[in-house]
Design a protein around this motif. Structure first.
Motif, PDB file in Angstrom:
ATOM      1  N   LYS A  56      38.014  32.947  33.244  1.00 56.12           N
ATOM      2  CA  LYS A  56      38.557  34.255  32.878  1.00 56.12           C
ATOM      3  C   LYS A  56      37.504  35.354  33.025  1.00 56.12           C
ATOM      4  O   LYS A  56      37.826  36.480  33.412  1.00 56.12           O
ATOM      5  N   MET A  57      36.263  35.055  32.708  1.00 53.68           N
ATOM      6  CA  MET A  57      35.195  36.043  32.880  1.00 53.68           C
ATOM      7  C   MET A  57      35.027  36.410  34.353  1.00 53.68           C
ATOM      8  O   MET A  57      34.822  37.581  34.698  1.00 53.68           O
ATOM      9  N   CYS A  58      35.118  35.414  35.214  1.00 54.13           N
ATOM     10  CA  CYS A  58      34.927  35.667  36.645  1.00 54.13           C
ATOM     11  C   CYS A  58      36.097  36.416  37.269  1.00 54.13           C
ATOM     12  O   CYS A  58      35.995  36.873  38.416  1.00 54.13           O
ATOM     13  N   THR A  59      37.230  36.499  36.567  1.00 58.41           N
ATOM     14  CA  THR A  59      38.366  37.238  37.100  1.00 58.41           C
ATOM     15  C   THR A  59      38.402  38.680  36.599  1.00 58.41           C
ATOM     16  O   THR A  59      39.274  39.446  37.019  1.00 58.41           O
ATOM     17  N   ARG A  60      37.463  39.054  35.753  1.00 62.49           N
ATOM     18  CA  ARG A  60      37.444  40.430  35.234  1.00 62.49           C
ATOM     19  C   ARG A  60      36.927  41.375  36.320  1.00 62.49           C
ATOM     20  O   ARG A  60      35.831  41.193  36.858  1.00 62.49           O
ATOM     21  N   PRO A  61      37.695  42.398  36.672  1.00 64.45           N
ATOM     22  CA  PRO A  61      37.312  43.272  37.789  1.00 64.45           C
ATOM     23  C   PRO A  61      36.022  44.044  37.555  1.00 64.45           C
ATOM     24  O   PRO A  61      35.331  44.399  38.507  1.00 64.45           O
ATOM     25  N   GLU A  62      35.679  44.321  36.293  1.00 66.42           N
ATOM     26  CA  GLU A  62      34.434  45.049  36.049  1.00 66.42           C
ATOM     27  C   GLU A  62      33.214  44.172  36.312  1.00 66.42           C
ATOM     28  O   GLU A  62      32.105  44.692  36.514  1.00 66.42           O
ATOM     29  N   LEU A  63      33.393  42.851  36.308  1.00 65.17           N
ATOM     30  CA  LEU A  63      32.290  41.937  36.601  1.00 65.17           C
ATOM     31  C   LEU A  63      32.295  41.488  38.057  1.00 65.17           C
ATOM     32  O   LEU A  63      31.234  41.366  38.676  1.00 65.17           O
ATOM     33  N   VAL A  64      33.487  41.223  38.583  1.00 64.69           N
ATOM     34  CA  VAL A  64      33.613  40.756  39.967  1.00 64.69           C
ATOM     35  C   VAL A  64      34.755  41.532  40.634  1.00 64.69           C
ATOM     36  O   VAL A  64      35.878  41.027  40.752  1.00 64.69           O
ATOM     37  N   PRO A  65      34.496  42.756  41.066  1.00 63.31           N
ATOM     38  CA  PRO A  65      35.563  43.567  41.667  1.00 63.31           C
ATOM     39  C   PRO A  65      36.157  42.978  42.935  1.00 63.31           C
ATOM     40  O   PRO A  65      37.300  43.269  43.293  1.00 63.31           O
ATOM     41  N   ASP A  66      35.393  42.140  43.612  1.00 62.05           N
ATOM     42  CA  ASP A  66      35.852  41.586  44.888  1.00 62.05           C
ATOM     43  C   ASP A  66      36.686  40.318  44.713  1.00 62.05           C
ATOM     44  O   ASP A  66      37.059  39.681  45.690  1.00 62.05           O
ATOM     45  N   GLY A  67      36.953  39.939  43.466  1.00 65.60           N
ATOM     46  CA  GLY A  67      37.836  38.810  43.226  1.00 65.60           C
ATOM     47  C   GLY A  67      37.113  37.475  43.122  1.00 65.60           C
ATOM     48  O   GLY A  67      35.905  37.369  43.334  1.00 65.60           O
ATOM     49  N   VAL A  68      37.899  36.447  42.799  1.00 66.92           N
ATOM     50  CA  VAL A  68      37.347  35.117  42.581  1.00 66.92           C
ATOM     51  C   VAL A  68      38.164  34.088  43.350  1.00 66.92           C
ATOM     52  O   VAL A  68      39.380  34.223  43.492  1.00 66.92           O
ATOM     53  N   GLU A  69      37.488  33.084  43.885  1.00 65.34           N
ATOM     54  CA  GLU A  69      38.135  31.936  44.518  1.00 65.34           C
ATOM     55  C   GLU A  69      37.886  30.724  43.626  1.00 65.34           C
ATOM     56  O   GLU A  69      36.744  30.461  43.225  1.00 65.34           O
TER      57      GLU A  69
END
Length: 448
Positions: free
Chosen positions: A34-47
């Motif tokens: 869930k942290m890696c899906t937060r746009p302020e942390l990873v705006p380019d998205g998560v795989e």
């Protein structure tokens, strides 16, 4: 902090990008994804490569090469986050191969080593991780009375050296750590190595004992799930002779069909809670707590709804065995029935059993449940019990299933291995009529 640092590095090297895609590899603790899906942390998205197995590794490498081919050699990945081992399945990703890919495609490899802990596994001197993210709330502290965490950068890798300078420039020491928590963690961690050795020893012996129990259908523990990978990074220095490395204090189990999960969880005399690493043992219905509203999602990655996670503390081994033994006896619904040519199927919380192939002729038999024709492998049993009918007059009838994909259903609501009962034949059922009646009655009572 580690995610932000990896993004800053990507932006420094590629100012026109959004900071690169994040990769979550293996099925992680709930908040990691869930942290890696937060746009302020990873705006380019998560795989998300949730299995973390050889197939996922092949797919991940293929994705990197395809993206690099389409973008002048840039795969657009800034960071890969994984756990070693994972929570709650205790799986170990292939860090050696991930390290090779991280070097080739220039992304940071971050590892959460909370479960393994840095006294057991060496991911720094081995050069595998660029940074370690560790919850100091858990085993390092031991008492569960403080909140703290750490990021340890690796001086042996190029990206680790960059992250060290970046964190020093963009963060302050002890950032956000309350003084009271700092004092508690410092005080409680004085005997960390001694506690870790004791927990390693007890947990391994207890897991070996549970592995051979008929009540346990599956056990997830690094010694069994990924022995080669885990042992390849186990510390051998003994931390100056103060520690004996092991597989950690966490394992998960799935109970067999003849044991009621709910009764077992209620009866086992352990503290209940979602944490781990405490000096006292903890039991936790992990999937139901962490993924209650997304059980299908968890099942997709092999995390069964009835999985129970145990974090072992400083109790004596014999005391722990006694607690499990008592819970097994108190929650056993009926003797374990023989399984012939079974194929395992993940089951719901104390409600499902195994699916059986149509490998034997359909039997016709009768007993205290009433007459039931065509009870055999793959048979669907439906209830004819009206709402007001008493237990003593309960009748169930069976209809022949048309394919091996049909599961055997017990009409009251609990699934039961009717295929095994059918294989026993008419004589065996009559000889065990009282047993069958007790099973039926207990199922009705649980539903009532």
């Amino acid at each position: 902090a580690a995610l932000r640092s990896a993004r800053r590095r990507e932006l420094e090297n590629k100012p026109c990008s959004k900071g690169g895609t994040a990769i979550v590899y293996g099925f992680p603790y709930l908040d990691t994804l869930k942290m890696c899906t937060r746009p302020e942390l990873v705006p380019d998205g998560v795989e998300f490569f949730g299995h973390g197995d050889a197939s996922d590794l092949q797919n991940f490498e293929q994705m990197l090469r395809q993206r690099a081919a389409e973008n002048n050699g840039d795969a657009g990945v800034s960071v890969l986050m994984t756990e070693y081992p994972s929570n709650p399945l205790l799986m170990c990703p292939n860090l050696q191969k991930l390290r090779e890919l991280a070097d080739e495609f220039d992304f940071a490899l971050l590892v959460d080593d909370t479960i393994g802990n840095f006294a057991n596994v060496d991911l720094i001197n081995s050069g595998l991780a660029d940074a370690l993210c560790t919850s100091l709330t858990k085993l390092f502290n031991g008492r569960g009375d403080a909140m703290a965490g750490s990021v340890v950068t690796n001086p042996n890798t190029k990206i680790g050296q960059w992250m060290q300078k970046d964190l020093e420039a963009n963060h302050t020491n002890h950032e956000g750590l309350w003084a009271g928590d700092a004092i508690a963690v410092y005080t409680n961690s004085q005997d960390f190595l001694e506690r870790s050795s004791k927990i390693n020893e007890t947990t391994e012996a207890l897991a070996d004992w549970l592995k051979d129990r008929e009540e346990v259908a599956a056990i997830y523990y690094p010694k069994y799930t990924c022995p080669d990978g885990y042992n390849s990074v186990v510390r051998t220095d003994g931390c100056g002779g103060k520690h004996t490395a092991g597989y950690g204090g966490l394992f998960s189990i799935v109970l067999d069909h003849h044991v009621c999960d709910r009764s077992f969880y209620d009866k086992i005399n352990l503290s209940k809670g979602p944490s781990l690493g405490t000096n006292f043992s903890l039991a936790c219905p992990y999937t139901l707590l962490a993924h209650y509203h997304e059980l299908d999602f968890a099942m997709t990655y092999g995390v069964q709804p009835n999985l129970i996670r145990f974090a072992i503390g400083l109790e004596d081994l014999d005391d722990m065995k006694d607690k499990f033994e008592f819970a097994f006896k108190a929650s056993r619904m009926h003797p374990k029935l023989p399984v012939v040519n079974s194929t395992s199927q993940a089951r719901g919380y104390c409600t499902m059993a195994k699916s059986m192939p149509m490998s034997m002729p359909i039997q016709t038999c009768s007993g205290l449940l009433g007459s039931a024709s065509s009870i055999g492998f793959g048979t669907r049993v439906s209830s004819l019990v009206p709402g007001k009918r008493t237990i003593s007059t309960a009748i169930a009838t069976a209809t022949t299933a048309s394919s091996p994909t049909n599961n055997g259903y017990y009409g009251i609501g609990n699934r039961m291995e009717w295929s095994s009962l059918g294989a026993m034949g008419r004589t065996h059922l009559q000889r065990n009529a009282k047993l069958v009646a007790r099973v039926a009655a207990s199922a009705v009572l649980r539903r009532v």
